[in-house]
Scaffold this motif. Sequence first.
Motif, PDB file in Angstrom:
ATOM      1  N   ASN A 106      19.373  73.263 102.629  1.00 34.55           N
ATOM      2  CA  ASN A 106      18.745  71.951 102.505  1.00 34.55           C
ATOM      3  C   ASN A 106      17.879  71.704 103.735  1.00 34.55           C
ATOM      4  O   ASN A 106      18.351  71.811 104.867  1.00 34.55           O
ATOM      5  N   THR A 118      15.526  68.983 105.724  1.00 32.86           N
ATOM      6  CA  THR A 118      15.197  67.567 105.864  1.00 32.86           C
ATOM      7  C   THR A 118      14.371  67.378 107.126  1.00 32.86           C
ATOM      8  O   THR A 118      14.354  68.234 108.014  1.00 32.86           O
ATOM      9  N   LYS A 124       8.777  81.884 100.862  1.00 32.84           N
ATOM     10  CA  LYS A 124       8.703  80.533 100.309  1.00 32.84           C
ATOM     11  C   LYS A 124       7.410  79.857 100.759  1.00 32.84           C
ATOM     12  O   LYS A 124       7.010  79.957 101.920  1.00 32.84           O
ATOM     13  N   VAL A 169       6.520  75.988  99.909  1.00 33.02           N
ATOM     14  CA  VAL A 169       7.058  74.844  99.178  1.00 33.02           C
ATOM     15  C   VAL A 169       6.400  73.556  99.678  1.00 33.02           C
ATOM     16  O   VAL A 169       6.454  73.254 100.877  1.00 33.02           O
ATOM     17  N   MET A 192       6.213  69.589 100.368  1.00 34.44           N
ATOM     18  CA  MET A 192       7.159  68.493 100.589  1.00 34.44           C
ATOM     19  C   MET A 192       6.358  67.206 100.761  1.00 34.44           C
ATOM     20  O   MET A 192       5.397  67.164 101.532  1.00 34.44           O
ATOM     21  N   ARG A 243      12.137  66.167 102.392  1.00 28.98           N
ATOM     22  CA  ARG A 243      13.371  66.810 101.943  1.00 28.98           C
ATOM     23  C   ARG A 243      13.050  67.820 100.846  1.00 28.98           C
ATOM     24  O   ARG A 243      12.204  67.569  99.986  1.00 28.98           O
ATOM     25  N   THR A 244      13.746  68.957 100.901  1.00 32.07           N
ATOM     26  CA  THR A 244      13.653  69.930  99.821  1.00 32.07           C
ATOM     27  C   THR A 244      14.877  70.824  99.870  1.00 32.07           C
ATOM     28  O   THR A 244      15.603  70.865 100.872  1.00 32.07           O
ATOM     29  N   ASN A 245      15.124  71.537  98.776  1.00 32.38           N
ATOM     30  CA  ASN A 245      16.252  72.457  98.681  1.00 32.38           C
ATOM     31  C   ASN A 245      15.714  73.833  98.313  1.00 32.38           C
ATOM     32  O   ASN A 245      14.972  73.972  97.335  1.00 32.38           O
TER      33      ASN A 245
END
Length: 453
Positions: A202, A204, A228, A230, A232, A241-243
């Motif tokens: 996780n 943040t 990755k 990604v 956000m 926040r991302t997972n």
Amino acid sequence: PIEPSTYLMNVTIGGVERAIGQLEVEPRGNTSASTLVAPASLNDSDSSLTSQSIQSASTERIDVARGDLAIVRIDESGLETALTPENVAGGPDANGIEISMNQLEVRPNQEQQSFLATPENGATVVPDFENDVVFVVWDTSDLPIEGASEDYEVTVTLQGDHSDFVEEDTITARTRVTLVRPTVSMTASNETIYPWDAPTVNVTGESTLAPGSVVELRARAPGQPFLKLVPMTVSENRTIRTNLTFAPEDRGLVFPMWVRDYRDNTETTMRLLESDASLRFVDQETDGTFVTISEVNLSVGGFIRVETADEEVLGTSAYLPPGEHENVIVEFDRRQLTDTELLAIAHADRDGDQNFSSQMDLPYRTNGSVNGSLVADDAMVRLEPDAKTPTPTSTPTTDEPTSTATASTATPYPVVERTPIEPAVAGTNTGIPFSPGLVVIALVVTGFLARRR
């Protein structure tokens, strides 16, 4: 200007009244201003800015990260005929309407800096006269900032020389803009992912960027493509926040992870550990109180436990850090008195406290799978010749009783207690009278002594 009131109107043609009506002139409402913020991407849209697009992308707050858009909302009625969106720089061409952003803190040996709301200064005026609102969209990329923040004030001024509304220069509305540095912070919930953990993390963080701004999270192993990429989005409370879930083949990799354009402040090192352990336990002779494990290799650290073929635990090694070890001593909890085959098993320190727990610190398994075989090795352990248990020697006993002399404590002579006789007083006849026999004996003894002399 016409004074606020209600006026009767008529239409006369050729002296003949053709129509009548009523004109109501309302007083000009109070002017107010407020500050909002919007992502810089709002200006990147191919379509032109509208009141609707501005309001949907804006959040009310005075802190604006440099590079984002400072949105100044002006609520005003009565400026429709006077305001020219293309020119709010004051003067006759702007009908005396001036909108400017002014530096509040004047530093030593410097003059106050002011910026008119012109396209050259990054400002765009978007009117919404139906709702008596005017938006000034200000790109803050070129505004100066010293230190962590810079305070500005946006003012709407009506110039008396060029305005029909006032006779002298009048500030009708003002609002504050605090320009701050764009920052992004990032924290990973678990920078080290152990073999028995799911390969997820996780992420943040916080940001001073406008809500709705998008930042990109990157993870890349050296010499390999990106693991990755990604996006956000900054939330209304300015958090991100991302997972992330990594692939099984990513096990064993150590790589950096960061936010694009903010790498210096966000980079962290990720470790996706794989379960890899081996040990070598050879036949040996000992005194029965310990064994030696020749070679140990533990990818995440742990312990070596030795037990019998009946799964009776004999002892556990001290904590072994990750890596290779040689001649690891495992001391037994009790002495082993027979030659026997023993099994050494590698255990992982799953809870990370470096203290062995049979419930938590489970054995390593091949391929890092719960279905894999135990990482273990067996060996024949024999007692050294001089470590054999000696035959107990009996102590001889005798039937003869042992006599003990008893010291006598009896008094050798009887003691007779008598009442003492009181002495005779001189010159008196009191006392004990001598008997005639006693007198004769005394004379005889006296004579005998006289002859010996």
